[in-house]
Enzyme design. Structure first.
Site, PDB file in Angstrom:
ATOM      1  N   ASP A   8       0.882  -1.176   0.000  1.00 27.17           N
ATOM      2  CA  ASP A   8       0.000   0.000   0.000  1.00 27.17           C
ATOM      3  C   ASP A   8       0.914   1.219   0.000  1.00 27.17           C
ATOM      4  OD1 ASP A   8       0.920   0.223   2.580  1.00 27.17           O
ATOM      5  OD2 ASP A   8      -1.039   0.243   3.550  1.00 27.17           O
ATOM      6  N   CYS A  65       2.914  -3.528   3.983  1.00 34.92           N
ATOM      7  CA  CYS A  65       2.077  -2.386   4.377  1.00 34.92           C
ATOM      8  C   CYS A  65       2.700  -1.834   5.649  1.00 34.92           C
ATOM      9  CB  CYS A  65       0.606  -2.781   4.547  1.00 34.92           C
ATOM     10  SG  CYS A  65       0.234  -3.885   5.907  1.00 34.92           S
ATOM     11  N   GLY A  66       2.036  -0.908   6.331  1.00 36.99           N
ATOM     12  CA  GLY A  66       2.657  -0.282   7.493  1.00 36.99           C
ATOM     13  C   GLY A  66       3.148  -1.293   8.511  1.00 36.99           C
ATOM     14  N   THR A  67       2.253  -2.160   8.939  1.00 35.25           N
ATOM     15  CA  THR A  67       2.623  -3.200   9.909  1.00 35.25           C
ATOM     16  C   THR A  67       2.911  -4.549   9.260  1.00 35.25           C
ATOM     17  OG1 THR A  67       0.314  -3.792  10.127  1.00 35.25           O
ATOM     18  CG2 THR A  67       1.198  -2.219  11.743  1.00 35.25           C
ATOM     19  N   HIS A  98       8.554 -24.602   7.813  1.00 38.75           N
ATOM     20  CA  HIS A  98       7.464 -25.203   8.593  1.00 38.75           C
ATOM     21  C   HIS A  98       6.081 -24.942   8.013  1.00 38.75           C
ATOM     22  CE1 HIS A  98       9.893 -25.598  12.624  1.00 38.75           C
ATOM     23  NE2 HIS A  98      10.518 -26.127  11.584  1.00 38.75           N
ATOM     24  N   ASN A  99       5.894 -23.779   7.384  1.00 39.19           N
ATOM     25  CA  ASN A  99       4.539 -23.400   6.950  1.00 39.19           C
ATOM     26  C   ASN A  99       4.345 -23.454   5.448  1.00 39.19           C
ATOM     27  OD1 ASN A  99       5.398 -21.063   9.310  1.00 39.19           O
ATOM     28  ND2 ASN A  99       3.784 -22.508   9.788  1.00 39.19           N
ATOM     29  N   HIS A 133       5.164 -31.331   9.271  1.00 35.14           N
ATOM     30  CA  HIS A 133       4.722 -29.988   8.886  1.00 35.14           C
ATOM     31  C   HIS A 133       3.706 -30.060   7.750  1.00 35.14           C
ATOM     32  CE1 HIS A 133       7.593 -28.340  11.597  1.00 35.14           C
ATOM     33  NE2 HIS A 133       8.588 -28.978  10.994  1.00 35.14           N
TER      34      HIS A 133
END
Ligand code: RB5
Length: 144
Positions: A8, A65-67, A98-99, A133
């Protein structure tokens, strides 16, 4: 690797840095915008990147984005997306191992260029470990 990148307005400057970094490191970066610092809504760009990953037109995605939270939540609404917010290079490694994350998200306000560069290096160096996993990742399904 072909990588879609989006952000963004808050992530705009670091998004351009990521595009540049990817190209300098031999990747085919697809810049999905925005193309100015004008205020925009992060779900629009997160969806664009996420849809290109599930369509297979790119292999992975990077969102800012910001966070990093807004783009993560938004991208994870697209079926087949596992978007991980990376706060450190170690997060980037584990998000792959792992993900089996297919989109990596960064906070533009709380992450510097160096951390992003090290995180991207780790992201591309790491492979999904499978095994237990895989069983867990297969259980990540919308439930209601
Ligand atoms: C925009 O001000 C900000 O809310 C956005 O960049 C992001 O941090 C949302 O999660």
């Amino acid at each position: 690797m072909k990588i879609a990148v989006g952000s963004d307005h808050a992530g705009f400057e670091l998004k351009n840095y990521v595009v540049e970094w990817l190209r300098e490191n031999g990747h085919d970066a697809v810049d999905m915008g925005p193309f100015s610092e004008e205020s925009v809504d992060y779900p629009d760009y997160a969806r664009k990147v996420a849809l290109s990953v599930v369509a297979g037109t790119v292999q992975q995605g990077v969102l800012l984005c910001g966070t990093g939270i807004g783009v993560s939540i938004s991208a994870n609404k697209v079926k087949g997306i596992r978007a991980a917010l990376a706060c450190s290079p170690e997060f980037a490694t584990l998000a792959r191992q792992h993900n089996n994350a297919n989109i990596i998200c960064f906070s533009a306000r709380f992450t510097d260029r160096e951390t992003i560069a090290r995180s991207l290096e780790n992201w591309f160096a790491a492979d999904f470990e499978g095994g237990r996993h895989e069983r867990r990742v297969n259980k990540i399904e919308p439930c209601c």
